[in-house]
Design an enzyme around this catalytic site. Structure first.
Site, PDB file in Angstrom:
ATOM      1  N   HIS A  53       0.851  -1.188   0.000  1.00 60.51           N
ATOM      2  CA  HIS A  53       0.000   0.000   0.000  1.00 60.51           C
ATOM      3  C   HIS A  53       0.889   1.242   0.000  1.00 60.51           C
ATOM      4  O   HIS A  53       2.035   1.207   0.473  1.00 60.51           O
ATOM      5  CB  HIS A  53      -0.885   0.020   1.245  1.00 60.51           C
ATOM      6  CG  HIS A  53      -1.971  -1.000   1.232  1.00 60.51           C
ATOM      7  ND1 HIS A  53      -3.055  -0.934   2.077  1.00 60.51           N
ATOM      8  CD2 HIS A  53      -2.161  -2.119   0.474  1.00 60.51           C
ATOM      9  CE1 HIS A  53      -3.858  -1.959   1.857  1.00 60.51           C
ATOM     10  NE2 HIS A  53      -3.327  -2.696   0.889  1.00 60.51           N
ATOM     11  N   GLU A  55       0.939   3.863   1.831  1.00 61.61           N
ATOM     12  CA  GLU A  55       1.419   4.269   3.149  1.00 61.61           C
ATOM     13  C   GLU A  55       2.610   3.430   3.595  1.00 61.61           C
ATOM     14  O   GLU A  55       3.617   3.957   4.088  1.00 61.61           O
ATOM     15  CB  GLU A  55       0.317   4.128   4.205  1.00 61.61           C
ATOM     16  CG  GLU A  55      -0.927   4.927   3.937  1.00 61.61           C
ATOM     17  CD  GLU A  55      -2.011   4.124   3.215  1.00 61.61           C
ATOM     18  OE1 GLU A  55      -1.746   3.574   2.128  1.00 61.61           O
ATOM     19  OE2 GLU A  55      -3.132   4.069   3.725  1.00 61.61           O
ATOM     20  N   CYS A  83      -6.230   1.863   5.882  1.00 65.00           N
ATOM     21  CA  CYS A  83      -6.843   0.625   6.359  1.00 65.00           C
ATOM     22  C   CYS A  83      -6.212   0.272   7.712  1.00 65.00           C
ATOM     23  O   CYS A  83      -5.271   0.926   8.167  1.00 65.00           O
ATOM     24  CB  CYS A  83      -6.627  -0.503   5.348  1.00 65.00           C
ATOM     25  SG  CYS A  83      -4.906  -1.057   5.213  1.00 65.00           S
ATOM     26  N   CYS A  86      -2.404  -0.403   7.557  1.00 63.67           N
ATOM     27  CA  CYS A  86      -1.613   0.818   7.424  1.00 63.67           C
ATOM     28  C   CYS A  86      -1.681   1.669   8.686  1.00 63.67           C
ATOM     29  O   CYS A  86      -0.683   2.274   9.079  1.00 63.67           O
ATOM     30  CB  CYS A  86      -2.067   1.595   6.196  1.00 63.67           C
ATOM     31  SG  CYS A  86      -1.647   0.740   4.648  1.00 63.67           S
TER      32      CYS A  86
END
Length: 149
Positions: A53, A55, A83, A86
């Site tokens: 992801h 992040e 999410c 993260c």
């Protein structure tokens, strides 16, 4: 334009680049000492890695650039509410402030879902500021998914 908005513009640029690569268009930048030290867009498809992801990648790159896994004085700008995975990484990295664009009622883990930072098991919660670049963040995602339907 406030500097905060400028950093979100950089995250939005990363989101757009991710979308152009066929990735879900989410972008993130890590800021330390008033400058961007790392940036990333989603790369889950390119890396064949569900943890890639924006992040997570930005945090990894910032830790490498700074030379420390703890990013205590750093801020993270991301185009979509993180999410739970993260949110946990942001906590473990000791990010000082989290700025995000659009809320994610279905998959978010900060102000929606499990609300990770409100849990008693969370050891570090960043200051959270939502709605920064929200309209453009949501629009990039909406356009991306509309093109695929």
């Amino acid at each position: 334009m406030a500097q905060t908005d400028g950093f979100m513009v950089a995250a939005l640029d990363e989101a757009k680049k991710a979308g152009e690569r066929g990735e879900v268009p989410i972008g993130a930048v890590v800021v330390a000492d008033g400058r961007i030290v790392a940036r990333a867009g989603n790369e889950t498809r390119a890396q064949k890695d569900v943890t890639a992801h924006a992040e997570i990648l930005a945090i990894r790159r910032a830790a490498e650039a700074i030379g420390d896994e703890r990013l205590a004085g750093a801020d993270l700008y991301v185009t979509l509410e993180p999410c739970t995975m993260c949110a946990a990484a942001i906590s473990f990295a000791r990010i000082r402030r989290l700025y995000y664009g659009a809320e994610d009622p279905k998959g978010g883990g900060v102000d929606n879902g499990v609300r990770f930072y409100a849990q008693p098991t969370c050891h570090h919660a960043p200051e959270v500021y939502s709605g920064i670049g929200e309209t453009e963040s949501a629009g990039i995602l909406r356009d991306f998914f509309n093109e695929r339907r």
